[in-house]
Every structure is written in structure tokens, then in C-alpha cells.
Design a protein around this motif. Structure first.
Motif, PDB file in Angstrom:
ATOM      1  N   GLU B   9       0.848  -1.197   0.000  1.00 32.23           N
ATOM      2  CA  GLU B   9       0.000   0.000   0.000  1.00 32.23           C
ATOM      3  C   GLU B   9       0.879   1.240   0.000  1.00 32.23           C
ATOM      4  O   GLU B   9       1.900   1.302   0.696  1.00 32.23           O
ATOM      5  CB  GLU B   9      -0.870   0.024   1.262  1.00 32.23           C
ATOM      6  CG  GLU B   9      -2.083  -0.867   1.181  1.00 32.23           C
ATOM      7  CD  GLU B   9      -2.987  -0.651   2.383  1.00 32.23           C
ATOM      8  OE1 GLU B   9      -3.678  -1.605   2.761  1.00 32.23           O
ATOM      9  OE2 GLU B   9      -2.980   0.457   2.941  1.00 32.23           O
ATOM     10  N   ALA B  10       0.478   2.228  -0.767  1.00 32.43           N
ATOM     11  CA  ALA B  10       1.218   3.485  -0.799  1.00 32.43           C
ATOM     12  C   ALA B  10       1.122   4.173   0.558  1.00 32.43           C
ATOM     13  O   ALA B  10       0.116   4.067   1.256  1.00 32.43           O
ATOM     14  CB  ALA B  10       0.663   4.393  -1.889  1.00 32.43           C
ATOM     15  N   LEU B  11       2.198   4.835   0.919  1.00 38.10           N
ATOM     16  CA  LEU B  11       2.242   5.576   2.172  1.00 38.10           C
ATOM     17  C   LEU B  11       2.080   7.055   1.854  1.00 38.10           C
ATOM     18  O   LEU B  11       2.942   7.655   1.205  1.00 38.10           O
ATOM     19  CB  LEU B  11       3.578   5.315   2.868  1.00 38.10           C
ATOM     20  CG  LEU B  11       3.799   6.017   4.201  1.00 38.10           C
ATOM     21  CD1 LEU B  11       2.783   5.545   5.227  1.00 38.10           C
ATOM     22  CD2 LEU B  11       5.213   5.758   4.711  1.00 38.10           C
ATOM     23  N   ASN B  12       0.958   7.612   2.280  1.00 41.18           N
ATOM     24  CA  ASN B  12       0.710   9.033   2.074  1.00 41.18           C
ATOM     25  C   ASN B  12       1.035   9.774   3.359  1.00 41.18           C
ATOM     26  O   ASN B  12       0.524   9.431   4.427  1.00 41.18           O
ATOM     27  CB  ASN B  12      -0.767   9.268   1.704  1.00 41.18           C
ATOM     28  CG  ASN B  12      -1.083   8.740   0.325  1.00 41.18           C
ATOM     29  OD1 ASN B  12      -0.753   9.348  -0.677  1.00 41.18           O
ATOM     30  ND2 ASN B  12      -1.716   7.579   0.275  1.00 41.18           N
ATOM     31  N   ILE B  13       1.874  10.789   3.247  1.00 41.94           N
ATOM     32  CA  ILE B  13       2.354  11.455   4.438  1.00 41.94           C
ATOM     33  C   ILE B  13       2.464  12.951   4.182  1.00 41.94           C
ATOM     34  O   ILE B  13       2.714  13.385   3.054  1.00 41.94           O
ATOM     35  CB  ILE B  13       3.707  10.859   4.875  1.00 41.94           C
ATOM     36  CG1 ILE B  13       4.070  11.320   6.270  1.00 41.94           C
ATOM     37  CG2 ILE B  13       4.797  11.129   3.878  1.00 41.94           C
ATOM     38  CD1 ILE B  13       5.158  10.486   6.893  1.00 41.94           C
ATOM     39  N   GLN B  14       2.253  13.707   5.241  1.00 42.55           N
ATOM     40  CA  GLN B  14       2.322  15.154   5.124  1.00 42.55           C
ATOM     41  C   GLN B  14       3.770  15.624   5.244  1.00 42.55           C
ATOM     42  O   GLN B  14       4.568  15.056   6.022  1.00 42.55           O
ATOM     43  CB  GLN B  14       1.472  15.788   6.222  1.00 42.55           C
ATOM     44  CG  GLN B  14       1.143  17.242   5.998  1.00 42.55           C
ATOM     45  CD  GLN B  14       0.129  17.743   7.021  1.00 42.55           C
ATOM     46  OE1 GLN B  14      -0.153  17.078   8.018  1.00 42.55           O
ATOM     47  NE2 GLN B  14      -0.415  18.920   6.766  1.00 42.55           N
ATOM     48  N   GLU B  15       4.096  16.639   4.502  1.00 43.74           N
ATOM     49  CA  GLU B  15       5.428  17.217   4.542  1.00 43.74           C
ATOM     50  C   GLU B  15       5.828  17.536   5.986  1.00 43.74           C
ATOM     51  O   GLU B  15       5.028  18.052   6.768  1.00 43.74           O
ATOM     52  CB  GLU B  15       5.458  18.494   3.704  1.00 43.74           C
ATOM     53  CG  GLU B  15       6.811  19.152   3.611  1.00 43.74           C
ATOM     54  CD  GLU B  15       6.794  20.346   2.668  1.00 43.74           C
ATOM     55  OE1 GLU B  15       5.697  20.737   2.211  1.00 43.74           O
ATOM     56  OE2 GLU B  15       7.885  20.878   2.377  1.00 43.74           O
ATOM     57  N   GLY B  16       7.061  17.196   6.307  1.00 44.19           N
ATOM     58  CA  GLY B  16       7.578  17.462   7.645  1.00 44.19           C
ATOM     59  C   GLY B  16       7.450  16.293   8.597  1.00 44.19           C
ATOM     60  O   GLY B  16       8.162  16.246   9.607  1.00 44.19           O
TER      61      GLY B  16
END
Lengths: 116, 111
Positions: B9-16
Motif C-alpha cells: 500500500e502506498a504511504l501518504n504522508i504530510q510534509e515534515g
């Protein structure tokens, strides 16, 4: 640019035709590897050379596949009587001896093969 | 035979934020594990190598751990940036240096 180069970058062929890809490794690297990568998967090992000697071939490599590395420099990968299942990205990598074990492998940009 | 398993599964993450990727192997403990980055249409690029007897390795914002008890390596990207968006591949090497890769985990860093 002194990195690994591959030619051609893209190849479209009809089923049953033969194709040949070339890989030029980093000049001082004595090990050269071929991998195949399909969409959504990691690269799969095909074969590798130490200088001009082909040391191992994967069971993935059918009799239609042959690879050479004359004079221990560039390498060619030939696929005879291509099939649609051969469509993939073919990656070449080179390294100093031990590459992958304790030395990094340097990959080329790949040759994308499409068999119609 | 050895299998290298990564989260598909793709890992979606917020900058920082810190991205953490998992690599599990099924059989023997490889002497070395390597991590590569791959951008679309390009060949993999080496990032880090960790030896069996090393617990942790760091390079700039990247950190890799190796837990032979859990048969697992973790790959961390700290202070993630949109430019870190790519697929990250874990690979084990046999004694001949031949690499066996996992399927890779796609990381998407959003601003």
C-alpha cells in the motif's frame, strides 16, 4: 556522464521477433547484472557476469534469453522469439566485486520492452 | 527460498512528518540489507546498506534499522519533503552479491 547506460531506452516489437539490448557499465566495475522489472514489482534477477564470465542465470531466464559480455566490458541481452509476457523494463547494473553484498550496485535507466 | 516483503500500500504522508517503511524477510538473516529509491521510469538508486550486526545506520534524513529477531528492517525518512516522493525498495544480497528485491513501497509526500 560516467554512469551505467543502456540502449535503446524503449523498444516496441511484434511477437516472434528477436530483440537485443545493450548495457555499458561503469568502466572500472567488473560485475554486471541484468534484472527484469514489471509494473508494481521490484526488479528480478536474471543473470550476472564477473568480467566476461557469466556466473549465474536465473531460472526465469528461458532458452530464448541469452546474455554476453565479451571482453568484460559492455553486455548484450538478446531475447529470441519474443512473447507478450516478455514485456517489461530490463535493467542493467554494475558494481565492483562484491557489489550488492557490501558494495552498492549502480543501475542504468533501463530498456522498456513492449511486445505487441 | 528467501522472500522479501514490503507493504504494497502506498504511504501518504504530510510534509515534515516521518515516513516509516517496513521490510520483512522470511528465512535466513541476510548478511546485508540495502535500500534503494526508484522514480518512475528510472533505475533504482542506492541509498543505504546495513549489515546484519548493525542495529542502525543513518545518512542525512534517512535511518535504517535491522532487527534479526523480528526478521525486519525499518526505513525512516525524517522531515519528509515532496521531493522524497518515490518508490523505496528493500533488497537482500546473497554471497555473490546478487540482489533480491521486495516489491517496493510508494511514498507520497504532500505539502
Amino acid at each position: 556522464d560516467t554512469g551505467v547506460s543502456q540502449d535503446p531506452r524503449h523498444k516496441i516489437t511484434k511477437r516472434g521477433q528477436n530483440v537485443t539490448f545493450r548495457c555499458d557499465p561503469i568502466s572500472e566495475h567488473n560485475r554486471l547484472y541484468w534484472y527484469r522489472q514489471t509494473l508494481g514489482q521490484g526488479p528480478e534477477f536474471l543473470t550476472y557476469f564477473q568480467n566476461e564470465a557469466q556466473l549465474e542465470k536465473s531460472r526465469l531466464l528461458s532458452d530464448r534469453f541469452s546474455a554476453e559480455r565479451p571482453k568484460g566490458s559492455f553486455s548484450t541481452l538478446e531475447i529470441q522469439r519474443t512473447e507478450q509476457g516478455d514485456s517489461a523494463m530490463y535493467l542493467c547494473a554494475s558494481s565492483l566485486e562484491g557489489g550488492g553484498l557490501y558494495n552498492e550496485q549502480f543501475f542504468g535507466p533501463g530498456t522498456r520492452l513492449t511486445v505487441l | 527460498s528467501q522472500k522479501i516483503e514490503q507493504n504494497s500500500e502506498a504511504l501518504n504522508i504530510q510534509e515534515g512528518k516521518t515516513a516509516t517503511l517496513t521490510c520483512n524477510y522470511t528465512n535466513y538473516s541476510p548478511a546485508y540489507l540495502q535500500w534503494y529509491r526508484q522514480d518512475p521510469g528510472r533505475g533504482p538508486v542506492f541509498l543505504l546498506l546495513i549489515r546484519e550486526n548493525e542495529k542502525e545506520k543513518r545518512k542525512e534524513r534517512l535511518k535504517v534499522t535491522f532487527d534479526t529477531t523480528l526478521k525486519q528492517s525499518l526505513f525512516h525518512i525524517t522531515a519528509s519533503q515532496p521531493a522524497d516522493s518515490a518508490t523505496y525498495l528493500c533488497a537482500s544480497a546473497d554471497s555473490w552479491g546478487k540482489l533480491q528485491f521486495g516489491a517496493g513501497t510508494q511514498v507520497v509526500v504532500t505539502p
